[in-house]
Design a protein around this motif. Sequence first.
Motif: not given
Length: 333
Positions: A75-80, A87-88
Amino acid sequence: MTLWKDGKMFCAPLKGHQGKVSHCAFSPDDKLLASVSFDKTAMLWSISEKGAKALFVLEAHKRRIWYCEFTFDGRFVVTAAGDNTLAIWDTSTGKMTQRLEGKHTSIVNCCATSSKDCIIASGSFDKNVVLWNYDNKTGKCDTSQCLKGHTSFVFDVCFSVDGKTLASSSQDRTVRVWDVKTGSCLHVLSEHNREVMACRFSSSPQSNVLVSVSGAKPFGVCREMIPSRNPEVIYEILSDDDDDDDDDKDDGEDVGVGTCVCVSPNGDVAVLGTTSGTLVLVSGLTQRKHIKRRFLKGCHDGPVRSCCFSKDMKHFASCSSDGSVALVTEMKL
């Protein structure tokens, strides 16, 4: 970015990023591919047998994006990113649900998501690992926990398949294994002679393999993680006394040193990226009696930044500092 099938490019290169592609990841259902770049953007791509097409360009970070990871249900992807934040993003809309900030004081260069719980792990150049608890309905984070112990930059983090333990690798030449519930350090693994660039658990419940890759020989160490016991080394990849009798030859060419690693869903295959752009495939980890090695060349002209398997093992993706992403299907081991 480039898609490959049976070792050959089968569609036109995918264009979108304007800088180095630093990481890519498949969604749990293998229908999406996320990629992130030094151009400060992330992209979501739809994947099918016909190829791939861009869905969303995700823009919010102020500096280079180093890493991305899907949550367990996709449902979500996380970035660093290099702006000290994560960020989600909602994968159905391409909209950011929350920026995670205030816990790291330097570049956030890696992240991981638990396959069992709503937990995100992040690692930073501030030497710390942070665990974030998020709401799976809203994609917003409510609590966090900081894990301290490394004495230099944290380069990678990964969860075990049961979500109970977390591994982190560091410039301090160690891999630390943590208890996710208590935050306590269970093991400090110190087989490497240089910085440990990456670490990965197998995602199979029947396999307890943990592989780490370093900037010096032996640049890969495969271990069996045995509950209530010290981890046991299974195989060292490209050590100084390497025996090539049963391996595919590398034609005497220096493949460089390790940069990244992934383990197949069944735990039998590890793929290591190198500074030369060559991929090193190690198979037979579950059997342990017939471990073999193969070199896959020609996918990249620069250092491999990241690599990953799809859940069904039909696809394998890698990305490089040369700006390319290679997607290999039906890879023969």
